[in-house]
Design an enzyme around this catalytic site. Structure first.
Site, PDB file in Angstrom:
ATOM      1  N   SER A 109       0.840  -1.202   0.000  1.00  0.00           N
ATOM      2  CA  SER A 109       0.000   0.000   0.000  1.00  0.00           C
ATOM      3  C   SER A 109       0.880   1.259   0.000  1.00  0.00           C
ATOM      4  CB  SER A 109      -0.955  -0.063   1.202  1.00  0.00           C
ATOM      5  OG  SER A 109      -2.003   0.843   1.035  1.00  0.00           O
TER       6      SER A 109
ATOM      7  N   ASP B 159       7.998   9.910  -9.182  1.00  0.00           N
ATOM      8  CA  ASP B 159       8.488   9.452 -10.470  1.00  0.00           C
ATOM      9  C   ASP B 159       7.400   9.688 -11.508  1.00  0.00           C
ATOM     10  OD1 ASP B 159       8.882   7.385 -12.649  1.00  0.00           O
ATOM     11  OD2 ASP B 159      10.750   7.286 -11.520  1.00  0.00           O
TER      12      ASP B 159
ATOM     13  N   HIS C  69      -7.324  -5.857   1.641  1.00  0.00           N
ATOM     14  CA  HIS C  69      -6.087  -5.063   1.701  1.00  0.00           C
ATOM     15  C   HIS C  69      -5.237  -5.430   2.919  1.00  0.00           C
ATOM     16  CE1 HIS C  69      -4.007  -1.631   0.025  1.00  0.00           C
ATOM     17  NE2 HIS C  69      -3.935  -1.020   1.193  1.00  0.00           N
TER      18      HIS C  69
HETATM   19  N1  LIG Z   1      -7.186   2.306  10.242  1.00  0.00           N
HETATM   20  C1  LIG Z   1      -7.745   2.237   8.933  1.00  0.00           C
HETATM   21  C2  LIG Z   1      -7.138   1.102   8.137  1.00  0.00           C
HETATM   22  C3  LIG Z   1      -5.686   1.316   7.896  1.00  0.00           C
HETATM   23  C4  LIG Z   1      -5.092   0.215   7.055  1.00  0.00           C
HETATM   24  O1  LIG Z   1      -5.767  -0.575   6.454  1.00  0.00           O
HETATM   25  N2  LIG Z   1      -3.766   0.200   7.005  1.00  0.00           N
HETATM   26  C5  LIG Z   1      -3.098  -0.799   6.235  1.00  0.00           C
HETATM   27  C6  LIG Z   1      -2.231  -0.128   5.230  1.00  0.00           C
HETATM   28  S1  LIG Z   1      -3.237   0.874   4.163  1.00  0.00           S
HETATM   29  C7  LIG Z   1      -2.166   1.708   3.124  1.00  0.00           C
HETATM   30  O2  LIG Z   1      -1.120   2.125   3.332  1.00  0.00           O
HETATM   31  C8  LIG Z   1      -2.296  -1.675   7.163  1.00  0.00           C
HETATM   32  O3  LIG Z   1      -1.344  -2.285   6.769  1.00  0.00           O
HETATM   33  N3  LIG Z   1      -2.722  -1.714   8.411  1.00  0.00           N
HETATM   34  C9  LIG Z   1      -2.027  -2.428   9.465  1.00  0.00           C
HETATM   35  C10 LIG Z   1      -2.479  -3.833   9.730  1.00  0.00           C
HETATM   36  O4  LIG Z   1      -1.839  -4.487  10.572  1.00  0.00           O
HETATM   37  O5  LIG Z   1      -3.430  -4.320   9.080  1.00  0.00           O
HETATM   38  C11 LIG Z   1      -9.233   2.067   9.003  1.00  0.00           C
HETATM   39  O6  LIG Z   1      -9.719   2.086  10.113  1.00  0.00           O
HETATM   40  O7  LIG Z   1      -9.855   1.943   7.936  1.00  0.00           O
END
Ligand SMILES: N[C@@H](CCC(=O)N[C@@H](CSC=O)C(=O)NCC(=O)O)C(=O)O
Length: 268
Positions: free
Chosen positions: A157, A212, A245
C-alpha cells in the site's frame, strides 16, 4: 600523518530478540539523524550464514509500525529458507509533537509516504533519506553478517508506493522490487493528495518533481503493464480476486515475493 579514525557506529538499543525458524527476530531503537527523533526497526536474521546475508527491505503501509509485518506476515519462513535478512523500518517519525501529527490515521504519524517533505512544518518527515541512506549505513555499521550492497525492496500500500518510487530512483542500489496493492498513482488519489499537499505544498508540479513521472502517469495496474511492455521492463502483474487489503492477503502471497527477490539477491 595518521588517517582520521572513522566515526563511531551509530548506537543501537536492542529492544527484543525472539527465535523463529532457526533465526531471530530482532528489534532496535536508535537516534535518527535524518528524522531528528528515535526510530525503531525490526530485523529478521536467518540462522548462522555461511556467507554474508543479502538484505530485503519491507516498507509497511498507513498506520503501521515496524512490527506489523514481523508479527503478521509470516515472511520469516521463506526468508529463513532462502537465507535472506528482512529489514522493516517504522513508517514515520514519532514523538516530535508536531501540531496535528496524529489527528488522522492517513497523515502524519504512521504515514511518512517514504518522501522528503519540503513544507517547513513537516521538515522531519524525511523517510526517503532514512530508508535509502541512513538505515543501510546503520545496518552496515552494526551487522557484519549483512551484505548491505546486495539489497532488494518491497512493500504494501503506502509502502508499495515507497518501494516502487525508491527502486525506480535507485536502480543501482536495489536488485529487485515488488509491491502488494501499492498506492500506484498517489497524485490522483485522496491518500496521496492529502499527503503530498501537506508534505510538499499545493503546487502540483512540485509533487510530480518529487514523484516518479512514470509512476504518477502510468502506474494504474493495466496501464502500468502496457508501459512496462513498451519500455521493455520486466513486470509480473498478478491480480488476486477476492483478497482484501490486509495482512491476510500479504501472508497468502509473501512466500512468492520472497522467492522472487531471492533469485535476484542470490544471483551474484
Ligand atoms: N485504520 C484504517 C485502516 C488502515 C489500514 O488498512 N492500514 C493498512 C495499510 S493501508 C495503506 O497504506 C495496514 O497495513 N494496516 C495495518 C495492519 O496491521 O493491518 C481504518 O480504520 O480503515
Amino acid at each position: 600523518m595518521a588517517a582520521a579514525a572513522p566515526p563511531p557506529a551509530a548506537a543501537l538499543e536492542q529492544l527484543s530478540k525472539t527465535k523463529m525458524f532457526g533465526g531471530h527476530n530482532l528489534r532496535f531503537r536508535h537516534q535518527s539523524a535524518s528524522l531528528g527523533c528515535p526510530m525503531t526497526f525490526s530485523l529478521f536474521l536467518p540462522a548462522s550464514p555461511a556467507s554474508k546475508l543479502p538484505v530485503l527491505y519491507w516498507l509497511s503501509g498507513l498506520t503501521c509500525t515496524d512490527e506489523n509485518f514481523i508479527i503478521k506476515s509470516g515472511a520469516q519462513r521463506a526468508a529463513a529458507a532462502h537465507g535472506v535478512a528482512l529489514v522493516a523500518p517504522d513508517t514515520s517519525p514519532r514523538g516530535l509533537n508536531v501540531e496535528g501529527e496524529a489527528d488522522s490515521w492517513d497523515f502524519g504519524v504512521g504515514a511518512g509516504f517514504y518522501l522528503n517533505a519540503t513544507n517547513e512544518k513537516w521538515k522531519n518527515w524525511r523517510m526517503y533519506d532514512y530508508v535509502v541512506k541512513e538505515l543501510p549505513k546503520v545496518l552496515t555499521d552494526n551487522f557484519e553478517q549483512l551484505n548491505t550492497s546486495c539489497a532488494s525492496i518491497f512493500g504494501h500500500s503506502m509502502g508499495g508506493h515507497g518501494a516502487l518510487t525508491i527502486y525506480l530512483k535507485n536502480t543501482d542500489k536495489y536488485k529487485s522490487v515488488s509491491a502488494f496493492a501499492p498506492i500506484a498513482n498517489p497524485i490522483n488519489c485522496p491518500w496521496g493528495q492529502k499527503a503530498f499537499s501537506n508534505y510538499l505544498g499545493t503546487t502540483k508540479s512540485e509533487w510530480e518533481a518529487k514523484d516518479d513521472k512514470f509512476l504518477a502517469e502510468q502506474l494504474l495496474a493495466g496501464n502500468f503493464e502496457e508501459a512496462c511492455k513498451a519500455a521493455g521492463a520486466p513486470l509480473i502483474l498478478r491480480m488476486q480476486p477476492g483478497y482484501d487489503h490486509s495482512f491476510f492477503f500479504i501472508a497468502t502471497f509473501i512466500d512468492d515475493h520472497i522467492a522472487h527477490h531471492a533469485q535476484f539477491l542470490k544471483s551474484g
